[in-house]
Design a protein around this motif. Structure first.
Motif, PDB file in Angstrom:
ATOM      1  N   ILE A  18      16.545  -4.108  11.603  1.00 25.01           N
ATOM      2  CA  ILE A  18      17.746  -3.633  11.352  1.00 25.01           C
ATOM      3  C   ILE A  18      18.857  -3.769  12.566  1.00 25.01           C
ATOM      4  CG2 ILE A  18      17.012  -2.376   9.285  1.00 25.01           C
ATOM      5  CD1 ILE A  18      17.662   0.049  11.263  1.00 25.01           C
ATOM      6  N   LYS A  19      18.182  -3.406  13.771  1.00 26.26           N
ATOM      7  CA  LYS A  19      19.152  -3.636  14.880  1.00 26.26           C
ATOM      8  C   LYS A  19      19.481  -4.889  15.002  1.00 26.26           C
ATOM      9  CE  LYS A  19      19.195  -1.372  19.344  1.00 26.26           C
ATOM     10  NZ  LYS A  19      18.322  -0.448  20.434  1.00 26.26           N
ATOM     11  N   LEU A  20      18.807  -5.945  14.966  1.00 19.71           N
ATOM     12  CA  LEU A  20      19.195  -7.454  14.932  1.00 19.71           C
ATOM     13  C   LEU A  20      19.895  -7.955  13.933  1.00 19.71           C
ATOM     14  CD1 LEU A  20      15.721  -8.829  16.456  1.00 19.71           C
ATOM     15  CD2 LEU A  20      17.664  -8.019  17.912  1.00 19.71           C
ATOM     16  N   GLY A  21      19.803  -7.257  12.985  1.00 16.37           N
ATOM     17  CA  GLY A  21      20.650  -7.457  11.586  1.00 16.37           C
ATOM     18  C   GLY A  21      19.925  -8.589  10.698  1.00 16.37           C
TER      19      GLY A  21
ATOM     20  N   LEU B 125      23.482  -0.094  13.422  1.00 26.88           N
ATOM     21  CA  LEU B 125      24.788   0.525  13.631  1.00 26.88           C
ATOM     22  C   LEU B 125      25.575  -0.909  13.615  1.00 26.88           C
ATOM     23  CD1 LEU B 125      26.878   2.595  13.942  1.00 26.88           C
ATOM     24  CD2 LEU B 125      26.292   2.670  16.220  1.00 26.88           C
ATOM     25  N   ALA B 126      25.357  -1.804  14.557  1.00 27.13           N
ATOM     26  CA  ALA B 126      26.125  -3.292  14.702  1.00 27.13           C
ATOM     27  C   ALA B 126      26.124  -3.913  13.589  1.00 27.13           C
ATOM     28  CB  ALA B 126      25.615  -3.902  15.896  1.00 27.13           C
ATOM     29  N   ALA B 127      25.070  -4.221  12.860  1.00 27.61           N
ATOM     30  CA  ALA B 127      24.895  -4.988  11.420  1.00 27.61           C
ATOM     31  C   ALA B 127      25.687  -4.248  10.479  1.00 27.61           C
ATOM     32  CB  ALA B 127      23.470  -5.295  11.232  1.00 27.61           C
ATOM     33  N   PHE B 128      25.628  -2.873  10.227  1.00 21.90           N
ATOM     34  CA  PHE B 128      26.100  -2.153   9.369  1.00 21.90           C
ATOM     35  C   PHE B 128      27.477  -2.196   9.256  1.00 21.90           C
ATOM     36  CE2 PHE B 128      27.584   2.168   7.684  1.00 21.90           C
ATOM     37  CZ  PHE B 128      27.165   1.916   6.325  1.00 21.90           C
ATOM     38  N   GLU B 129      28.010  -2.297  10.544  1.00 25.70           N
ATOM     39  CA  GLU B 129      29.648  -2.208  10.824  1.00 25.70           C
ATOM     40  C   GLU B 129      30.211  -3.551  10.500  1.00 25.70           C
ATOM     41  OE1 GLU B 129      30.271  -0.472  14.499  1.00 25.70           O
ATOM     42  OE2 GLU B 129      30.147   1.475  13.771  1.00 25.70           O
TER      43      GLU B 129
ATOM     44  N   GLN C 253      21.419   4.932  20.368  1.00 29.78           N
ATOM     45  CA  GLN C 253      20.350   4.032  20.393  1.00 29.78           C
ATOM     46  C   GLN C 253      20.466   2.792  19.601  1.00 29.78           C
ATOM     47  OE1 GLN C 253      18.277   4.459  22.976  1.00 29.78           O
ATOM     48  NE2 GLN C 253      19.152   6.280  23.258  1.00 29.78           N
ATOM     49  N   GLY C 254      21.726   2.846  18.908  1.00 28.78           N
ATOM     50  CA  GLY C 254      22.210   1.471  18.233  1.00 28.78           C
ATOM     51  C   GLY C 254      21.839   1.715  16.511  1.00 28.78           C
ATOM     52  N   TYR C 255      21.306   3.108  16.192  1.00 28.85           N
ATOM     53  CA  TYR C 255      20.840   3.319  14.709  1.00 28.85           C
ATOM     54  C   TYR C 255      22.005   4.243  14.149  1.00 28.85           C
ATOM     55  CZ  TYR C 255      16.471   0.675  16.311  1.00 28.85           C
ATOM     56  OH  TYR C 255      15.750  -0.061  16.738  1.00 28.85           O
ATOM     57  N   ARG C 256      21.969   4.213  12.679  1.00 24.39           N
ATOM     58  CA  ARG C 256      22.629   5.331  12.100  1.00 24.39           C
ATOM     59  C   ARG C 256      21.777   5.479  10.857  1.00 24.39           C
ATOM     60  NH1 ARG C 256      28.633   4.122  10.401  1.00 24.39           N
ATOM     61  NH2 ARG C 256      29.002   4.392  12.475  1.00 24.39           N
ATOM     62  N   PRO C 257      21.270   6.792  10.747  1.00 24.20           N
ATOM     63  CA  PRO C 257      20.560   7.247   9.710  1.00 24.20           C
ATOM     64  C   PRO C 257      21.772   7.835   8.688  1.00 24.20           C
ATOM     65  CG  PRO C 257      20.398   8.998  11.426  1.00 24.20           C
ATOM     66  CD  PRO C 257      21.152   7.801  12.057  1.00 24.20           C
TER      67      PRO C 257
END
Length: 328
Positions: A79-82, A241-245, A134-138
């Motif tokens: 999920i961090k890599l998208g 976070l980056a992929a979500f946005e 750390q690059g995540y969003r719960p």
């Protein structure tokens, strides 16, 4: 492998190929490690149903359970890599941000009403920012459940009964520390490996909520079920976070709002199923006993000291959570 059949839609990441081109439907890939039929899987499926209804064809959430897309740490990386969108970590979160180890403190969460108060206070102000760093969003706190101990050697009444037993834990440094304090030989491994490890005697026992014990059919390879309730484990629907946005803002909003809506459903469903699951496991042949809570509480004190000294503002977090238990 089912992975061969998963199509990842990249329409949201590519420019439109022409004014008349039909817009492809966005696929939101949601991978979880929990087994089919577990509360985590049921909650993820309820979330997907609600999101898909709201988005009405603009996007579709697809749930892949039972570690089809990898173990928890693998999916967090994805999920961090998208390369996927959502996952549902539980006990691995303290390795992302130490603040999440608050839920690894034994007997800290009194009941689900207490958990709701923690959700309403610590989640947005403390836990979310810690993960975002750390690059995540719960997106919410869902239920995994109150954890119990199973094994094939003897009933577990006090921590001394765990002495020398090889007990599977999640890949969590805090859970490993807990079972070392109790005298066990903790053995971290992914949940998908647990059944075979128990069946072959690689490990003697494990600890999990009743819903995971039943869904994983661990009753088929475990004789004793000791009701310790030593930890309440949340599960966190989490995005990179980056992929979500990069997702369409409407999709972001629906995912975030629905994750919060489903949190209450998960707690209510978990509470309603506990008695039935215990009866089911007992009727399957498991020998059930209630562990000595006071003995385990006493053995757990060093873990509170560890959290207070190793986690920034750790003692303040402990004090805040304990204060919320009043009247629960």
């Amino acid at each position: 492998m089912k992975l061969k059949h998963i199509a990842f839609c990249v329409a949201a990441l590519m420019p439109t190929m022409g004014a008349g081109a039909a817009q492809a439907q966005e696929e939101i890939i949601f991978g979880i490690s929990a087994a089919t039929g577990s509360l985590q899987e049921q909650t993820a499926s309820e979330f997907a149903r609600r999101v898909n209804e709201k988005l009405d064809g603009k996007a579709v959430v697809k749930v892949f359970d039972s570690s089809q897309l990898g173990k928890d740490k693998d999916m967090l990386q994805k999920i961090k890599l998208g390369t996927m969108h959502l996952t549902l970590p539980s006990s691995t979160m303290p390795d992302i941000a130490a603040e999440y180890a608050i839920f690894d403190l034994p007997f800290l969460v009194a009941d689900r009403e207490h958990l709701k108060k923690i959700d309403e206070t610590l989640f947005k102000d403390v836990l979310v920012p810690a993960a975002e760093a750390q690059g995540y969003r719960p997106l919410a706190i869902w239920e995994n459940g109150f954890r119990q101990i199973t094994n094939n050697e003897r009933p577990i009444n006090t921590p001394e009964d765990l002495s020398g037993l090889k007990i599977r834990t999640p890949n969590s440094s805090w859970r490993v520390a807990m079972f070392k304090e109790y005298g066990a030989n903790p053995t971290p491994m992914g949940f998908s490996e647990v059944f075979v490890a128990l069946q072959t005697g690689v490990i003697d026992g494990q600890e999990n909520p009743l819903t995971n014990i039943a869904a994983g059919k661990l009753n088929e390879v475990q004789e004793y079920l000791s009701l310790s309730g030593h930890v309440y484990s949340p599960a966190y629907p989490t995005v990179g976070l980056a992929a979500f946005e990069k997702l369409d803002p409407e999709i972001q909003t629906v995912l975030a709002e629905t994750a919060q809506e489903v949190a209450g459903w998960a707690r209510e469903t978990g509470a309603s199923k506990d008695d039935d699951l215990l009866k089911q496991l007992e009727e399957s042949g498991m020998k059930v006993n209630k562990a000595d809570r006071a003995a385990f509480v006493e053995a757990s004190k060093p873990l509170y000291e560890k959290f207070a000294t190793e986690v920034e503002n750790g003692q303040a977090m402990i004090d805040q959570v304990l204060s919320l238990a009043d009247g629960s």
